[in-house]
Design an enzyme around this catalytic site. Structure first.
Site, PDB file in Angstrom:
ATOM      1  CG  HIS A  10       1.921  10.076  -3.470  1.00  0.00           C
ATOM      2  ND1 HIS A  10       2.790   8.764  -3.430  1.00  0.00           N
ATOM      3  CD2 HIS A  10       0.962   9.643  -2.776  1.00  0.00           C
ATOM      4  CE1 HIS A  10       2.389   8.187  -2.408  1.00  0.00           C
ATOM      5  NE2 HIS A  10       1.224   8.497  -1.985  1.00  0.00           N
ATOM      6  CG  HIS A  12      -3.846   7.376  -2.343  1.00  0.00           C
ATOM      7  ND1 HIS A  12      -3.532   6.208  -2.832  1.00  0.00           N
ATOM      8  CD2 HIS A  12      -2.693   8.059  -1.761  1.00  0.00           C
ATOM      9  CE1 HIS A  12      -2.236   5.782  -2.324  1.00  0.00           C
ATOM     10  NE2 HIS A  12      -1.840   6.961  -1.654  1.00  0.00           N
ATOM     11  CG  HIS A 190       2.527   3.951  -0.848  1.00  0.00           C
ATOM     12  ND1 HIS A 190       2.039   4.120  -2.225  1.00  0.00           N
ATOM     13  CD2 HIS A 190       1.633   4.850  -0.259  1.00  0.00           C
ATOM     14  CE1 HIS A 190       1.175   5.142  -2.166  1.00  0.00           C
ATOM     15  NE2 HIS A 190       0.826   5.439  -0.947  1.00  0.00           N
ATOM     16  CD  GLU A 193       2.480   6.522   4.700  1.00  0.00           C
ATOM     17  OE1 GLU A 193       2.088   5.358   3.831  1.00  0.00           O
ATOM     18  OE2 GLU A 193       1.378   7.392   4.871  1.00  0.00           O
ATOM     19  CG  ASP A 271      -0.773  10.390   0.938  1.00  0.00           C
ATOM     20  OD1 ASP A 271      -0.897   9.460  -0.045  1.00  0.00           O
ATOM     21  OD2 ASP A 271      -0.411   9.840   1.953  1.00  0.00           O
ATOM     22  CG  ASP A 272      -5.071   9.589   0.949  1.00  0.00           C
ATOM     23  OD1 ASP A 272      -5.391   8.996  -0.163  1.00  0.00           O
ATOM     24  OD2 ASP A 272      -4.058   9.147   1.716  1.00  0.00           O
TER      25      ASP A 272
HETATM   26  N1  ADE Z   1      -3.604   4.642   0.531  1.00  0.00           N
HETATM   27  C1  ADE Z   1      -4.174   5.863   0.674  1.00  0.00           C
HETATM   28  N2  ADE Z   1      -3.521   6.575   1.459  1.00  0.00           N
HETATM   29  C2  ADE Z   1      -2.219   5.984   1.795  1.00  0.00           C
HETATM   30  C3  ADE Z   1      -0.816   6.153   2.629  1.00  0.00           C
HETATM   31  N3  ADE Z   1      -0.608   7.382   2.869  1.00  0.00           N
HETATM   32  N4  ADE Z   1      -0.186   5.132   2.609  1.00  0.00           N
HETATM   33  C4  ADE Z   1      -0.614   3.996   2.146  1.00  0.00           C
HETATM   34  N5  ADE Z   1      -1.554   3.525   1.571  1.00  0.00           N
HETATM   35  C5  ADE Z   1      -2.421   4.655   1.221  1.00  0.00           C
HETATM   36 ZN    ZN Z   2      -0.100   7.596  -0.648  1.00  0.00          ZN
END
Ligand code: ADE
Ligand code: ZN
Length: 324
Positions: A10, A12, A190, A193, A271-272
């Site tokens: 996961h 992005h 997703h 969350e 994630d990011d």
């Molecule tokens: N796009 C990038 N990061 C995200 C996240 N944590 N939740 C939903 N969309 C995303």
């Molecule tokens: Zn994500």
């Protein structure tokens, strides 16, 4: 921890862009992005919705295949330096050619060329999951799904959805998910969350995904945890992201261990990473310190992730050799 071989499911692609990389591109192009950075150079945002808009602003300087090629190189170098040997990243045709299939193919070719080089030179394998963006709406998702279906194969291996979970419903995107599924793509989305256990249940009932992005709020519904466990729906858990964005106040309060104890299959991702000041090494270190995870736990997590990866079995077998 850094050397331990890791599998990440996961990530992005644009969300993995180092802030210095985006600042450099902005300055090359004469675009003023000063508002999205703090003085120390990191990304600046107040909350999740602001994060999404800062993310989109950062992405605005990734204007062509060459920019995505450079981004891919930077992302894979960073991941490989943290022991990641296989990674699946979310790619959005919305950001790669504006949903035009021809343009998307050019972006994809540029990304794949760098990925092939990285596999040779750095020992990291990348596969792509096309993602639509929930708050862009179901119509725009159809163009993403069409791009996904046109390029489905041994490299584009999945279709998913990110973006603002509180907008609309999973079923609004059914056409896109079915289009992708018919093209042979595996499905992740997703959920859980921000939208609670009900949002995870909706994702499971409406889309029957193989995996769920985050999904952690399922912990609040024991019967749903049983469904996830029985159906072996794998959660792409991103603990550092959840703590940084305030879904849970601390890692100690994060449900990853409880989910595991209930028999839910969990994996670990970033994630990011630069947005949340994390890396795969930091995620592993946090889990070791907070929950006492050791070698066996991390080996189990990596095997769960590899089994749940969307690539073909030959690729999995090659990666599995390196997990030993
Ligand atoms: N796009 C990038 N990061 C995200 C996240 N944590 N939740 C939903 N969309 C995303
Ligand atoms: Zn994500």
């Amino acid at each position: 921890m850094k050397e331990l071989p890791k599998v990440e499911l996961h990530l992005h692609h644009e969300g993995a862009a180092p802030p210095a990389f985006i600042r450099g591109l902005a300055s090359e192009k004469g675009v003023d992005l000063s508002g999205i950075f703090r003085e120390d150079g990191s990304y600046s945002y107040r909350d999740f919705n602001h994060f999404l808009s800062v993310y989109e602003a950062a992405t605005s300087v990734l204007t062509g295949p060459e920019e995505f090629a450079r981004l891919t190189r930077a992302v894979l170098e960073e991941s490989a330096s943290h022991g990641v040997i296989y990674t699946e990243s979310f790619l959005s045709p919305d950001f790669c050619g504006g949903g035009d299939v021809g343009a998307w193919c050019e972006y994809l070719a540029a990304i794949r060329e760098v990925a092939d080089e990285a596999e040779r030179d750095m020992g990291i394998t990348l596969r792509g999951i096309v993602t639509c963006i929930r708050h862009f709406g179901p119509e725009q998702a159809k163009t993403a799904a069409t791009c996904a279906a046109e390029t489905a194969g041994d490299w584009i291996v999945g279709f998913g959805m990110g973006g603002d979970e509180m907008v609309g419903h999973q079923r609004d995107f059914l056409w896109s998910f079915e289009c992708a599924r018919e093209a042979g793509l595996s499905i992740t989305t997703h959920a859980g969350e921000w939208g609670g256990a009900a949002s995870v249940r909706e994702a499971v009932e409406d889309l029957n995904p193989a995996r769920i992005g985050h999904g952690v709020q399922a912990i609040d519904d024991p019967a749903l945890c049983d469904v996830l466990a029985e159906r072996e729906i794998v959660l792409e858990v991103c603990p550092g992201s959840n703590v940084f964005l305030g879904v849970y106040p601390t890692l100690a309060k994060h449900p990853i261990q409880k989910l595991r104890e209930r028999g839910v299959k969990v994996t670990v991702s970033t994630d990011d990473p630069p947005f949340f000041h994390t890396t795969m090494t930091r995620e592993y270190e946090g889990l070791e310190k907070t929950f006492g995870w050791g070698e066996e736990d991390f080996a189990e997590i990596a095997e769960t992730a590899l089994s749940a990866a969307f690539c073909d079995d030959t690729t999995k077998d090659k990666i599995r050799e390196r997990l030993k």
